[in-house]
Motif scaffolding. Structure first.
Motif, mmCIF file in Angstrom:
data_model
loop_
_atom_site.group_PDB
_atom_site.id
_atom_site.type_symbol
_atom_site.label_atom_id
_atom_site.label_comp_id
_atom_site.label_asym_id
_atom_site.label_seq_id
_atom_site.Cartn_x
_atom_site.Cartn_y
_atom_site.Cartn_z
ATOM 1 N N GLY A 165 0.836 -1.213 0.000
ATOM 2 C CA GLY A 165 0.000 0.000 0.000
ATOM 3 C C GLY A 165 0.861 1.249 0.000
ATOM 4 N N SER A 166 1.892 1.218 0.802
ATOM 5 C CA SER A 166 2.777 2.366 0.921
ATOM 6 C C SER A 166 3.551 2.596 -0.384
ATOM 7 N N VAL A 167 3.999 1.512 -0.989
ATOM 8 C CA VAL A 167 4.755 1.618 -2.246
ATOM 9 C C VAL A 167 3.882 2.250 -3.336
ATOM 10 N N ILE A 168 2.631 1.791 -3.412
ATOM 11 C CA ILE A 168 1.747 2.319 -4.463
ATOM 12 C C ILE A 168 1.455 3.798 -4.203
ATOM 13 N N LYS A 169 1.131 4.103 -2.940
ATOM 14 C CA LYS A 169 0.903 5.519 -2.600
ATOM 15 C C LYS A 169 2.128 6.349 -2.978
ATOM 16 N N GLY A 170 3.293 5.811 -2.684
ATOM 17 C CA GLY A 170 4.537 6.559 -2.902
ATOM 18 C C GLY A 170 4.790 6.926 -4.341
ATOM 19 N N PHE A 171 4.235 6.169 -5.290
ATOM 20 C CA PHE A 171 4.540 6.560 -6.688
ATOM 21 C C PHE A 171 3.331 7.037 -7.487
ATOM 22 N N VAL A 172 2.094 6.778 -7.021
ATOM 23 C CA VAL A 172 0.946 7.292 -7.795
ATOM 24 C C VAL A 172 0.382 8.588 -7.219
ATOM 25 N N PHE A 173 0.724 8.883 -5.958
ATOM 26 C CA PHE A 173 0.174 10.082 -5.313
ATOM 27 C C PHE A 173 0.476 11.318 -6.160
ATOM 28 N N ASN A 174 -0.570 12.121 -6.405
ATOM 29 C CA ASN A 174 -0.444 13.320 -7.251
ATOM 30 C C ASN A 174 0.062 12.958 -8.653
ATOM 31 N N THR A 175 -0.365 11.759 -9.132
ATOM 32 C CA THR A 175 0.020 11.266 -10.459
ATOM 33 C C THR A 175 1.548 11.226 -10.604
ATOM 34 N N GLY A 176 2.202 10.941 -9.487
ATOM 35 C CA GLY A 176 3.666 10.829 -9.511
ATOM 36 C C GLY A 176 4.369 12.165 -9.612
ATOM 37 N N GLN A 177 3.607 13.242 -9.639
ATOM 38 C CA GLN A 177 4.219 14.587 -9.716
ATOM 39 C C GLN A 177 4.450 15.072 -8.288
ATOM 40 N N PHE A 178 5.329 14.381 -7.611
ATOM 41 C CA PHE A 178 5.540 14.585 -6.176
ATOM 42 C C PHE A 178 7.047 14.527 -5.950
ATOM 43 N N CYS A 179 7.612 15.668 -5.566
ATOM 44 C CA CYS A 179 9.070 15.710 -5.387
ATOM 45 C C CYS A 179 9.519 14.673 -4.377
ATOM 46 N N MET A 180 8.654 14.396 -3.391
ATOM 47 C CA MET A 180 8.997 13.422 -2.361
ATOM 48 C C MET A 180 8.340 12.070 -2.626
ATOM 49 N N GLY A 181 7.966 11.833 -3.867
ATOM 50 C CA GLY A 181 7.448 10.527 -4.235
ATOM 51 C C GLY A 181 8.556 9.485 -4.156
ATOM 52 N N GLY A 182 8.156 8.222 -4.222
ATOM 53 C CA GLY A 182 9.144 7.138 -4.152
ATOM 54 C C GLY A 182 9.096 6.304 -5.415
ATOM 55 N N PRO A 183 9.705 6.781 -6.501
ATOM 56 C CA PRO A 183 9.589 6.071 -7.776
ATOM 57 C C PRO A 183 10.562 4.904 -7.932
#
Ligand code: NAD
Length: 492
Positions: A284-302
């Motif tokens: 759940g955390s992994v998915i949130k980390g890269f799809v949140f804000n369509t991945g336009q997230f400086c602190m995303g986890g791609p």
């Protein structure tokens, strides 16, 4: 113009938005050169309104207004500034539907997320800095010279705030709330693609009692308006959030004029899943980390780094779960992932996914646009089989794309996580408490999350190391960065 400078907005339907003007010295005005820029709804690709396109002469006017307003604002008590900032938070909550609609249509943010994250956080930011506005203080120092010696924390003057397209409300508010709490005036330049909430917030701050000239909003291009701010002699600090490439230029230009800067730049965080992780939570955390804000997230986890013993299982689970993430119209409350904010961002993602296959990557799921009536939609994408040296792993893609790589040992995971030029965020999934502390200490990042992603709060500072920049947003650290220390020594 209606009640709202950016239009009357029904609860959570697509808003009708009136053309926006510049906000200078408490007045709405056209740009001197009468220029206009289209604003597009990224979920349809259609122009929804226009905003004024400023140039350097408008920046001069905004800076003059800010300088004029600064003296009186700096003299207000922290308590008075706190009252005003608290009113901003109250008004944000009262006008929540309107703000959600404007931010969602401008950026393509799903309304449910925009309400829960962007708008709620923005109110909290003003509330938090309202509290801190009353806590600014110096210190008494006891020295051998017979004297009364103390320090004062004073505002810097006029802050030039330059913000990116992806979290317009939150990222402008972190700067404006902290700067105003410390007694500074601000000239804000929002991103070209997503300028609308900055105009709405100008109206809200005025309604809350922020005096004319204390906040000015100048919409326009980076190369024109942003550049004019960087070197303007009337600007005392640059607070910049954006890409590492533009940040490097901005820091050099402001540095030439010896202006203090904070640089919140790009990121490319790793999420590490250790063999002892709680796998359900980790996924759940992994998915949130890269799809949140369509991945336009400086602190995303791609970048997902997963222990080799779990690698095949995790890929299999991700393939199904990611394909099931609801992508669609941001105004549908069920949507989790909206469009990219602009066509050029979508094109960049497509280019990286093409490159991934050239570099030997295998698309596990996604890997293509989603045709939803002209918007800039891209399927959340998982890519396996790339190695560390791959450009797709090393560079910031800034879209809903996850690369997955296996590791064998803790040392290897840490080395891979630290193995890009960026250092904004990092995260790990483990049930071993000692490992959590041990690895958190070794990760080169401004913030480390354990067993979840994107746990953010105005009280917790964030910011980068390495090519992700320097300086911190949030927390008392940000407030301090909008002050200077003066020492006073009185002979006794
Ligand atoms: P960008 O660098 O293209 O633009 C950021 C801002 O700088 C915009 O307002 C733009 O108009 C302005 N600008 C552009 N050229 C300029 C110039 N020559 N002089 C002065 N200003 C100029 O970034 P973007 O595409 O809007 O945002 C995405 C980037 O921002 C990503 O790299 C992302 O990681 C980063 N970001 C970082 C954080 C953080 O907290 N570290 C937060 C959000 C986004």
């Amino acid at each position: 113009m209606t009640d709202s400078e950016v239009g009357n907005v029904p609860a959570v339907g697509r808003p009708h938005i009136e053309p926006g003007k510049l906000f200078i010295d408490g007045q709405w005005c056209e740009a001197n050169a009468k220029g206009r820029r289209d604003v597009t709804d990224p979920s349809t690709g259609k122009v929804i309104t226009t905003v004024a396109e400023a140039d350097a002469s408008d920046v001069d006017a905004a800076v003059a207004a800010a300088r004029k307003a600064f003296g009186a604002w700096a003299q207000t008590s922290g308590r008075e500034r706190a009252r005003i900032l608290h009113r901003v938070a109250d008004i944000i909550r009262r006008r929540e539907d309107e703000i959600v609609a404007v931010e969602s249509v401008d950026v393509g943010k799903p309304v449910s997320l925009c309400r829960a994250v962007d708008v709620a956080t923005t109110a909290e930011i003003y509330e938090y800095y309202s509290g801190l506005a009353q806590s600014i203080q110096g210190a008494t120092r006891h020295i051998p010279i017979p004297s009364h010696a103390y320090t004062r924390r004073e505002p810097l003057g006029v802050v030039g705030a330059i913000t990116p397209f992806n979290f317009p409300l939150i990222l402008s508010s972190t700067k404006i709330a902290a700067a105003l709490a410390a007694g500074n005036a601000v000239v804000h330049k929002p991103a070209e693609d997503t300028p609308l909430s900055a105009l709405l917030m100008a109206e809200i701050l005025a309604e809350a009692g922020v005096p004319d000239g204390v906040l000015n909003v100048v919409t326009g291009g980076g190369a024109e308006v942003g550049k004019a701010l960087l070197s303007h002699p009337g600007i005392d600090k640059i607070a910049f959030t954006g890409s590492t490439a533009v940040g490097r230029y901005a820091a050099a230009t402001a540095g030439e004029a010896l202006k203090p800067v904070t640089m919140e730049l790009g990121g490319n965080a790793a999420q590490i899943v250790f063999e002892d992780a709680d796998l359900d939570k980790a996924i759940g955390s992994v998915i949130k980390g890269f799809v949140f804000n369509t991945g336009q997230f400086c602190m995303g986890g791609p970048r997902l780094l997963v222990h080799r013993s779990l690698y095949d299982t995790v890929l299999e689970i991700l393939a199904g779960a990611v394909a099931g993430v609801p992508v669609g119209d941001p105004f549908d409350p069920a949507t989790v992932v909206g469009p990219m904010a602009a066509e050029r961002h979508l094109a960049k993602v497509e280019e990286y996914v093409r490159l991934a296959t050239e570099e030997g990557g295998r698309i596990v799921t996604g890997g293509e646009r989603l045709d939803l009536g002209g918007g800039y939609f891209y399927k959340p994408t998982v890519i396996a089989g790339l190695d560390d040296a791959s450009r797709v792993v090393q560079e910031e893609i800034f879209g809903p794309v996850l690369t997955v790589q296996p590791f064998d040992t803790e040392d290897e995971a840490v080395a891979m996580a630290n193995g890009t030029p960026y250092g904004l965020a990092a995260g790990l999934q483990t049930t071993d408490l000692a490992r959590a502390h041990r690895v958190a200490a070794r990760l080169e990042a401004g913030i480390v999350w354990v067993n979840d992603w994107a746990m953010l709060d105005p009280a917790i500072p964030f910011g980068g190391v390495k090519q992700s920049g320097y300086g911190r947003e949030y927390g008392p650290e940000a407030l301090e960065s909008y002050t200077k220390v003066k020492s006073v020594v009185i002979a006794l």
